[in-house]
Design an enzyme around this catalytic site. Structure first.
Site, short mmCIF file in Angstrom:
data_model
loop_
_atom_site.label_atom_id
_atom_site.label_comp_id
_atom_site.label_asym_id
_atom_site.label_seq_id
_atom_site.Cartn_x
_atom_site.Cartn_y
_atom_site.Cartn_z
N CYS A 136 27.13 44.01 13.70
CA CYS A 136 26.22 43.06 13.07
C CYS A 136 24.79 43.60 13.09
O CYS A 136 24.15 43.62 14.15
CB CYS A 136 26.30 41.71 13.79
N CYS A 139 22.11 40.89 13.90
CA CYS A 139 22.07 40.53 15.32
C CYS A 139 21.40 41.63 16.16
O CYS A 139 20.61 41.34 17.04
CB CYS A 139 23.48 40.33 15.88
N ASP A 140 21.75 42.88 15.90
CA ASP A 140 21.37 43.95 16.83
C ASP A 140 20.35 44.96 16.30
O ASP A 140 19.81 45.74 17.08
CB ASP A 140 22.65 44.71 17.27
#
Ligand code: NAP
Length: 313
Positions: A136, A139-140
């Site tokens: 992701c 997300c990261d």
């Protein structure tokens, strides 16, 4: 023990397909429950922005779009519960879903559980997940500011997310197993024009290496010559396709060879009263625009099924 509450329709999954099914079901005044295990939005929220959903000429963030879908369903009375469905009994006219919070009964069920990212299944992948291996970018990505990362895959997700990652990182190496990308041309053009992106053709990741601080490098194999090389990266984002979230769905619901649920044009599966919509379904185009169409069709036909006296007592 009290009898579990009986709903007309239970929709499992709160992505675009599930939320649209809920909108149509609630607006048609069916007693409807939407069950979602994490939060509304589904896989959609792992992307940053949507550029191909009609009505938003400048694009829209996935967060905003999810909020709009949700607000519209809530306006018509959507009831929503956060819990995971672990199994479903479809042997009788009333379907019984087992959840972590107890059973739920439904006259009709719409499966809209979508997909999860496929794993690469190489050495180091499991060990370094969350410590350099990610599925992701939204997300990261921000954790890799000014670092070098790799993206594995050549589809829409890989190439789109590679472009997104250039907002943060100093360089993105796309590792693709063939000599041509699968992603649509407009996304490819964006990637090729970006000086922060290098594509490594005909390469596969064979091992992911790292230490206590996380990932340090990848072993790459040339698919034509067999030569192995090393690529230093601080992180690797794996986007090699999707697997349907169907572990809880009984085997009597027919699947295609890749495990996606098979439906007819009415979104009906092989089990009467069980419908499927969105990415979990066997289909040619997995997009928000097709997911919402599936959701509407599934809710409409689940309604017809419920109204039909032949189908249940
Ligand atoms: P995908 O289209 O299935 O692409 C997967 C990519 O990973 C392919 O390039 C494939 O290579 C590669 N791959 C698969 N297994 C691999 C392995 N074991 N090792 C190395 N490479 C491997 O998956 P996706 O990109 O996640 O997209 C999923 C669906 O969502 C698609 O229908 C896509 O169109 C849609 N989507 C749309 C948008 C958008 O419209 N904006 C954005 C994201 C996703 P090959 O090319 O050689 O098969």
């Amino acid at each position: 023990m009290t009898t579990p509450e009986l709903y007309d329709m239970v929709i499992v999954g709160g992505g675009p397909a599930g939320l649209t099914a809920a909108l149509y079901a609630c607006r048609a005044r069916y007693k409807t429950l939407l069950v979602e295990r994490i939060g509304l939005g589904g896989q959609l929220l792992t992307y940053e922005k949507v550029d191909n959903y009609p009505g938003f000429p400048e694009g829209i963030t996935t967060f905003e779009l999810t909020e709009l879908f949700k607000a519209q369903a809530v306006r018509f009375g959507m009831e929503h519960r956060s819990t995971e469905v672990t199994s479903m009994d479809v042997s009788g006219p009333i379907k019984v879903l087992q959840t972590a919070d107890g059973p739920i009964q439904a006259k009709a069920v719409i499966i809209a559980t979508g997909c999860a990212p496929k794993k690469l299944q190489v050495k180091g992948e499991a060990e370094f997940t969350g410590r350099g291996v990610s599925y992701c970018a939204v997300c990261d990505g921000p954790f890799y500011r000014n670092e070098t990362v790799a993206v594995v895959g050549g589809g829409d997700t890989a190439v789109e997310e590679a472009v997104y990652l250039t907002k943060f990182v100093s360089h993105v190496h796309i590792i693709h197993r063939r000599d041509a990308l699968r992603a649509v041309k407009i996304i490819q053009e964006e990637a090729f024009a970006n000086p922060k992106i290098t594509v490594h053709w005909n390469r596969v990741v064979t091992e992911i290496h790292g230490g206590p601080q996380g990932v340090t490098d990848l072993a790459l194999q040339d698919t034509l010559t067999g030569d192995v090389s090393r690529l230093e990266v601080a992180g690797v984002f794996i986007f090699v396709g999707l697997i349907p979230n169907t572990a809880w769905v009984p085997e009597t619901v027919r699947r295609d060879p890749l495990g996606f649920l098979m439906t007819d044009d009415d979104m009906a599966t092989s089990v009467p009263g069980v419908f499927a919509a969105g990415d979990v379904r066997s289909k040619s185009l997995r997009q928000i625009v097709t997911a919402v169409g599936d959701g509407a069709t599934a809710a409409f036909n689940a309604g017809r099924y419920i109204e039909s006296p032949a189908h249940h007592g």
